[in-house]
Design a protein around this motif. Sequence first.
Motif, PDB file in Angstrom:
ATOM      1  N   ALA A   1       0.819  -1.223   0.000  1.00  0.00           N
ATOM      2  CA  ALA A   1       0.000   0.000   0.000  1.00  0.00           C
ATOM      3  C   ALA A   1       0.844   1.260   0.000  1.00  0.00           C
ATOM      4  O   ALA A   1       0.359   2.329  -0.393  1.00  0.00           O
TER       5      ALA A   1
ATOM      6  N   GLN B   1       2.912   1.880  -2.019  1.00  0.00           N
ATOM      7  CA  GLN B   1       2.967   2.261  -3.429  1.00  0.00           C
ATOM      8  C   GLN B   1       2.014   3.424  -3.710  1.00  0.00           C
ATOM      9  O   GLN B   1       2.338   4.343  -4.465  1.00  0.00           O
ATOM     10  N   GLY B   2       0.831   3.383  -3.090  1.00  0.00           N
ATOM     11  CA  GLY B   2      -0.142   4.452  -3.277  1.00  0.00           C
ATOM     12  C   GLY B   2       0.393   5.787  -2.818  1.00  0.00           C
ATOM     13  O   GLY B   2       0.221   6.818  -3.498  1.00  0.00           O
TER      14      GLY B   2
ATOM     15  N   PHE C   1      -3.678  -2.236 -15.468  1.00  0.00           N
ATOM     16  CA  PHE C   1      -3.277  -1.235 -14.480  1.00  0.00           C
ATOM     17  C   PHE C   1      -2.265  -0.248 -15.049  1.00  0.00           C
ATOM     18  O   PHE C   1      -2.406   0.968 -14.893  1.00  0.00           O
TER      19      PHE C   1
ATOM     20  N   ASN D   1      -2.529   3.867 -16.043  1.00  0.00           N
ATOM     21  CA  ASN D   1      -1.662   4.878 -15.446  1.00  0.00           C
ATOM     22  C   ASN D   1      -0.880   5.659 -16.488  1.00  0.00           C
ATOM     23  O   ASN D   1      -0.734   6.867 -16.390  1.00  0.00           O
TER      24      ASN D   1
ATOM     25  N   THR E   1      -6.840   5.651  -5.720  1.00  0.00           N
ATOM     26  CA  THR E   1      -5.701   4.736  -5.627  1.00  0.00           C
ATOM     27  C   THR E   1      -5.335   4.449  -4.174  1.00  0.00           C
ATOM     28  O   THR E   1      -5.288   3.289  -3.755  1.00  0.00           O
TER      29      THR E   1
ATOM     30  N   GLY F   1      -8.080   2.619  -2.051  1.00  0.00           N
ATOM     31  CA  GLY F   1      -8.224   1.222  -2.461  1.00  0.00           C
ATOM     32  C   GLY F   1      -7.220   0.310  -1.780  1.00  0.00           C
ATOM     33  O   GLY F   1      -7.565  -0.777  -1.295  1.00  0.00           O
ATOM     34  N   TYR F   2      -5.958   0.739  -1.711  1.00  0.00           N
ATOM     35  CA  TYR F   2      -4.920  -0.052  -1.040  1.00  0.00           C
ATOM     36  C   TYR F   2      -5.288  -0.314   0.421  1.00  0.00           C
ATOM     37  O   TYR F   2      -5.156  -1.437   0.922  1.00  0.00           O
TER      38      TYR F   2
ATOM     39  N   THR G   1      -7.987  -2.788   1.242  1.00  0.00           N
ATOM     40  CA  THR G   1      -7.437  -4.154   1.216  1.00  0.00           C
ATOM     41  C   THR G   1      -6.762  -4.486   2.536  1.00  0.00           C
ATOM     42  O   THR G   1      -6.967  -5.567   3.102  1.00  0.00           O
TER      43      THR G   1
ATOM     44  N   ASN H   1      -6.969  -1.575  -6.796  1.00  0.00           N
ATOM     45  CA  ASN H   1      -6.163  -1.601  -5.576  1.00  0.00           C
ATOM     46  C   ASN H   1      -6.868  -2.287  -4.413  1.00  0.00           C
ATOM     47  O   ASN H   1      -6.221  -2.938  -3.596  1.00  0.00           O
TER      48      ASN H   1
ATOM     49  N   ASN I   1      -4.608  -5.806  -7.659  1.00  0.00           N
ATOM     50  CA  ASN I   1      -3.289  -5.172  -7.597  1.00  0.00           C
ATOM     51  C   ASN I   1      -2.619  -5.429  -6.248  1.00  0.00           C
ATOM     52  O   ASN I   1      -1.392  -5.508  -6.162  1.00  0.00           O
ATOM     53  N   SER I   2      -3.407  -5.584  -5.189  1.00  0.00           N
ATOM     54  CA  SER I   2      -2.856  -5.910  -3.866  1.00  0.00           C
ATOM     55  C   SER I   2      -2.716  -7.419  -3.668  1.00  0.00           C
ATOM     56  O   SER I   2      -1.682  -7.904  -3.208  1.00  0.00           O
TER      57      SER I   2
END
Length: 542
Positions: free
Chosen positions: A170, A172-173, A312, A316, A356, A359-360, A363, A418, A422-423
């Motif tokens: 996460a 990454q976000g 994804f 981006n 973004t 969303g992380y 999760t 996310n 993606n997670s």
Amino acid sequence: MAKDQLQVLNALDLAKTQWYHFTTIVIAGMGFFTDAYDLFCISLVTKLLGRIYYHVDGAAKPGTLPPNVSAAVNGVALCGTLAGQLFFGWLGDKMGRKRVYGMTLMLMVIASVASGLSFGSNAKSVMATLCFFRFWLGFGIGGDYPLSATIMSEYANKKTRGAFIAAVFAMQGFGILAGGIFAIIIASAFKSRFDVPSYEVDAVGSTVPQADYVWRIILMVGALPAALTYYWRMKMPETARYTALVAKNANQAAKDMSKVLQVDIEAEPQKVERLAQQPANSFGLFSKEFLRRHGLHLLGTTSTWFLLDIAFYSQNLFQKDIFSAIGWIPPAKTMNAIEEVFRIARAQTLIALCSTVPGYWFTVALIDKMGRFAIQLMGFFFMTVFMFALAIPYNHWTHKNNRIEFVVIYSLTFFFANFGPNSTTFVVPAEIFPARLRSTCHGISAASGKLGAIVGAFGFLYLAQNQDKSKADAGYPAGIGVKNSLLVLGGINFLGILFTFLVPESKGKSLEEMSRENEDENGEMQELEHSSSYNKRTVPLS
């Protein structure tokens, strides 16, 4: 099932959430913060690079990167990442997670700084050196994927392991968000200092010479967070699972984890020796036994990550083109160079902030309650739905009154990417393979994802071009248009739903239970009898 579980591993599995869990998340997560900043900040400055180095006197539009240069600048770091994931994933199982971890971080720091110091003054030399250093930056970033995931999974307890690994990812976000915010700050500072007319008023004067510093500063700052965490990475002890199960050093594993957990742990060297002699702990990656036990699992993790990253990364990398197409970013000729950086960064920051990053963390909050399988299936489903919702009535969304609704639905696809695959594609490969192959298999899965990212980044630079060649970007052939590109992405997301059924559920289980290590002979016999149902099961029955 795992009757021969070592005391040191059992202590880690049952440990309550402690301070060392959070320090591990931060230390590993700052690598991912840097990864995301470095990978995605390039999309903030590609338009600026085109204006600076590919200006054509008398042209109606500002200069843009030629198709081959744009593909190289956007995609070369992804190629490096793919190579790094395979190499450092393998090396992490051979040399140990900790020893390799420091190498990847130093490579990221050096290449980040060097990519902003691209040599020469003409377009060819600057782009060539930029691509060279971004390849090696990607190579270092690639190593961070399998090593961070493996270290966090091997340190975590089984109750909240999913949340801890997802929390590392996460970051990454926040890296994407930080890239956008920093670009806004730099662009604002330069814009206030150099207030110049738009391209259509003064084509040459709209790009001040000092704009060349903007992209270099944005790229080089990516080295800072990585450099700041180097010392703490080197202070972390090797994971007990590597030390005990791979290096076969029971005494060192017990000593390291006694310090970390602050409890007395028995070394059990005889048990480590006995475990090492069991058939379950001796087969290799290319053996029939691995294929029988984990072949479908590896197919599931590689295919879902591949399909997810096509969607994804293409989103981006060409979201600035979508914003331009619907009018969120004005035509390039109505802005000066620095203002264009500001507008692109602002649009990407809003998407990161609204969809973004949340969303992380959805999760992180729910992965150990809902399970990996349910979140991944749900994410792919909603991504498919929203992609088709954007694509089928695409002409409707291009009208000025409907632009906000378009951005809301577009943001929701990012949210469910996310809070979805993606997670989970990052989490699951760190949990389901044996310790001696865990980093390698995670690296293979992640490399498959980056192959998908390369398809998305390179393919959609061409596919998303206007179907009318006269309206396509300079140097590009006619494409299939944004609408048809979104339809293709919807189909790819639907395939992700199907391949998710190959991925096993690991919620609440120990790593050894998932990989079927540490079994005595009776356990091995029982597992052989039930291997068919194990390989097919994806959702827990209770």
